[in-house]
Design a protein around this motif. Structure first.
Motif, mmCIF file in Angstrom:
data_model
loop_
_atom_site.group_PDB
_atom_site.id
_atom_site.type_symbol
_atom_site.label_atom_id
_atom_site.label_comp_id
_atom_site.label_asym_id
_atom_site.label_seq_id
_atom_site.Cartn_x
_atom_site.Cartn_y
_atom_site.Cartn_z
ATOM 1 N N SER A 37 -38.088 -1.035 11.126
ATOM 2 C CA SER A 37 -36.962 -0.350 11.742
ATOM 3 C C SER A 37 -37.146 1.155 11.843
ATOM 4 C CB SER A 37 -35.689 -0.634 10.930
ATOM 5 O OG SER A 37 -35.473 -2.021 10.788
ATOM 6 N N TRP A 38 -36.379 1.729 12.768
ATOM 7 C CA TRP A 38 -36.244 3.177 12.883
ATOM 8 C C TRP A 38 -34.778 3.536 12.649
ATOM 9 C CZ3 TRP A 38 -40.199 6.406 12.862
ATOM 10 C CH2 TRP A 38 -41.450 5.938 13.272
ATOM 11 N N ILE A 39 -34.599 4.546 11.819
ATOM 12 C CA ILE A 39 -33.269 5.017 11.436
ATOM 13 C C ILE A 39 -33.308 6.528 11.474
ATOM 14 C CG2 ILE A 39 -31.588 5.102 9.538
ATOM 15 C CD1 ILE A 39 -33.001 2.407 8.587
ATOM 16 N N ARG A 40 -32.220 7.144 11.892
ATOM 17 C CA ARG A 40 -32.201 8.600 11.906
ATOM 18 C C ARG A 40 -30.935 9.129 11.260
ATOM 19 N NH1 ARG A 40 -31.223 10.210 18.320
ATOM 20 N NH2 ARG A 40 -29.012 9.595 18.411
ATOM 21 N N GLN A 41 -31.001 10.394 10.867
ATOM 22 C CA GLN A 41 -29.842 11.063 10.285
ATOM 23 C C GLN A 41 -29.714 12.452 10.882
ATOM 24 O OE1 GLN A 41 -29.695 11.457 5.978
ATOM 25 N NE2 GLN A 41 -27.461 11.452 6.073
ATOM 26 N N PRO A 42 -28.790 12.642 11.795
ATOM 27 C CA PRO A 42 -28.553 13.982 12.355
ATOM 28 C C PRO A 42 -27.992 14.907 11.278
ATOM 29 C CG PRO A 42 -27.621 12.265 13.760
ATOM 30 C CD PRO A 42 -27.974 11.626 12.458
ATOM 31 N N PRO A 43 -28.122 16.193 11.456
ATOM 32 C CA PRO A 43 -27.610 17.143 10.456
ATOM 33 C C PRO A 43 -26.113 16.940 10.206
ATOM 34 C CG PRO A 43 -28.985 18.263 12.068
ATOM 35 C CD PRO A 43 -28.802 16.873 12.554
ATOM 36 N N ASP A 91 -30.161 14.721 19.707
ATOM 37 C CA ASP A 91 -31.158 13.820 19.103
ATOM 38 C C ASP A 91 -31.877 14.473 17.941
ATOM 39 O OD1 ASP A 91 -31.721 12.770 22.425
ATOM 40 O OD2 ASP A 91 -30.837 11.504 20.862
ATOM 41 N N THR A 92 -31.553 15.717 17.646
ATOM 42 C CA THR A 92 -32.121 16.373 16.472
ATOM 43 C C THR A 92 -31.709 15.612 15.220
ATOM 44 O OG1 THR A 92 -32.164 18.567 17.472
ATOM 45 C CG2 THR A 92 -32.042 18.464 15.066
ATOM 46 N N ALA A 93 -32.691 15.258 14.400
ATOM 47 C CA ALA A 93 -32.395 14.447 13.218
ATOM 48 C C ALA A 93 -33.634 14.338 12.337
ATOM 49 C CB ALA A 93 -31.943 13.040 13.627
ATOM 50 N N VAL A 94 -33.425 13.835 11.156
ATOM 51 C CA VAL A 94 -34.535 13.337 10.343
ATOM 52 C C VAL A 94 -34.712 11.873 10.717
ATOM 53 C CG1 VAL A 94 -35.415 12.889 8.040
ATOM 54 C CG2 VAL A 94 -34.049 14.947 8.473
ATOM 55 N N GLY A 113 -39.913 5.253 4.662
ATOM 56 C CA GLY A 113 -40.785 6.406 4.710
ATOM 57 C C GLY A 113 -40.046 7.620 4.186
ATOM 58 N N GLN A 114 -40.743 8.718 4.040
ATOM 59 C CA GLN A 114 -40.126 9.929 3.501
ATOM 60 C C GLN A 114 -39.276 10.650 4.535
ATOM 61 O OE1 GLN A 114 -43.487 12.252 2.230
ATOM 62 N NE2 GLN A 114 -43.916 13.046 4.274
ATOM 63 N N GLY A 115 -39.452 10.288 5.799
ATOM 64 C CA GLY A 115 -38.689 10.927 6.852
ATOM 65 C C GLY A 115 -39.425 12.103 7.459
ATOM 66 N N THR A 116 -39.172 12.314 8.735
ATOM 67 C CA THR A 116 -39.761 13.461 9.416
ATOM 68 C C THR A 116 -38.681 14.161 10.232
ATOM 69 O OG1 THR A 116 -41.558 14.211 10.868
ATOM 70 C CG2 THR A 116 -40.525 12.127 11.452
ATOM 71 N N GLN A 117 -38.597 15.465 10.060
ATOM 72 C CA GLN A 117 -37.603 16.256 10.765
ATOM 73 C C GLN A 117 -38.053 16.472 12.202
ATOM 74 O OE1 GLN A 117 -34.652 17.952 9.370
ATOM 75 N NE2 GLN A 117 -34.217 18.242 11.537
ATOM 76 N N VAL A 118 -37.167 16.163 13.144
ATOM 77 C CA VAL A 118 -37.496 16.379 14.544
ATOM 78 C C VAL A 118 -36.389 17.225 15.178
ATOM 79 C CG1 VAL A 118 -38.012 15.358 16.779
ATOM 80 C CG2 VAL A 118 -38.723 14.180 14.691
ATOM 81 N N PRO A 119 -36.649 18.494 15.375
ATOM 82 C CA PRO A 119 -35.695 19.328 16.111
ATOM 83 C C PRO A 119 -35.922 19.190 17.613
ATOM 84 C CG PRO A 119 -37.428 20.686 15.170
ATOM 85 C CD PRO A 119 -37.743 19.263 14.822
ATOM 86 N N VAL A 120 -34.842 19.163 18.365
ATOM 87 C CA VAL A 120 -34.918 19.171 19.828
ATOM 88 C C VAL A 120 -34.328 20.494 20.284
ATOM 89 C CG1 VAL A 120 -34.208 18.093 21.995
ATOM 90 C CG2 VAL A 120 -34.710 16.673 19.973
ATOM 91 N N SER A 121 -35.183 21.332 20.819
ATOM 92 C CA SER A 121 -34.752 22.671 21.194
ATOM 93 C C SER A 121 -35.712 23.254 22.218
ATOM 94 C CB SER A 121 -34.707 23.575 19.963
ATOM 95 O OG SER A 121 -34.415 24.915 20.337
ATOM 96 N N SER A 122 -35.151 24.064 23.084
ATOM 97 C CA SER A 122 -35.995 24.747 24.064
ATOM 98 C C SER A 122 -36.528 26.056 23.491
ATOM 99 C CB SER A 122 -35.203 25.011 25.344
ATOM 100 O OG SER A 122 -34.033 25.736 25.057
#
Length: 122
Positions: A37-43, A91-94, A113-122
């Protein structure tokens, strides 16, 4: 011991496609009764399940993201991937990959997994 490790690009710009890979060790992604699975957590928000791929290769998606989400796997590398298209700052989230285990009526995530931070920004 089962281990999951996310890898991805880091910063993603709006309108681009986010691509993440989860590499699994200590287990096979083709073993039955498991959903990868894929799971995310926005700030500042809770966990959000995005989708999964089963041991047989079928996929399931969060209905709210289904049109933008693609999940696939490479069994030779014991990897599964998430692609999320047309990203926005929302969509910014870990992002986490996790293994869901099904035991009869019980379903639970037993390895993360430990998680990876993905920022979405220009």
């Amino acid at each position: 011991q089962v281990q999951l490790q996310e890898s991805g690009p880091g910063l993603v710009k709006p309108s681009q496609t986010l691509s993440l890979t989860c590499t699994v060790s200590g287990a096979s992604i083709t073993t039955s009764s498991y959903h990868w699975s894929w799971i995310r957590q926005p700030p500042g928000k809770g966990l959000e399940w995005e989708g999964a791929i089963t041991s047989s290769g079928t996929t399931d998606h969060n209905a709210s993201l289904k049109s933008r989400t693609s999940i696939s796997r490479d069994t030779s590398k014991m990897q599964f991937t998430l692609q999320l298209s047309s990203v926005t700052p929302e969509d910014t989230a870990v992002y986490y990959c996790a293994r869901r285990r099904d035991l009869g009526a019980r379903r639970f995530f037993d390895y993360w997994g430990q998680g990876t931070q993905v920022p979405v920004s220009s």
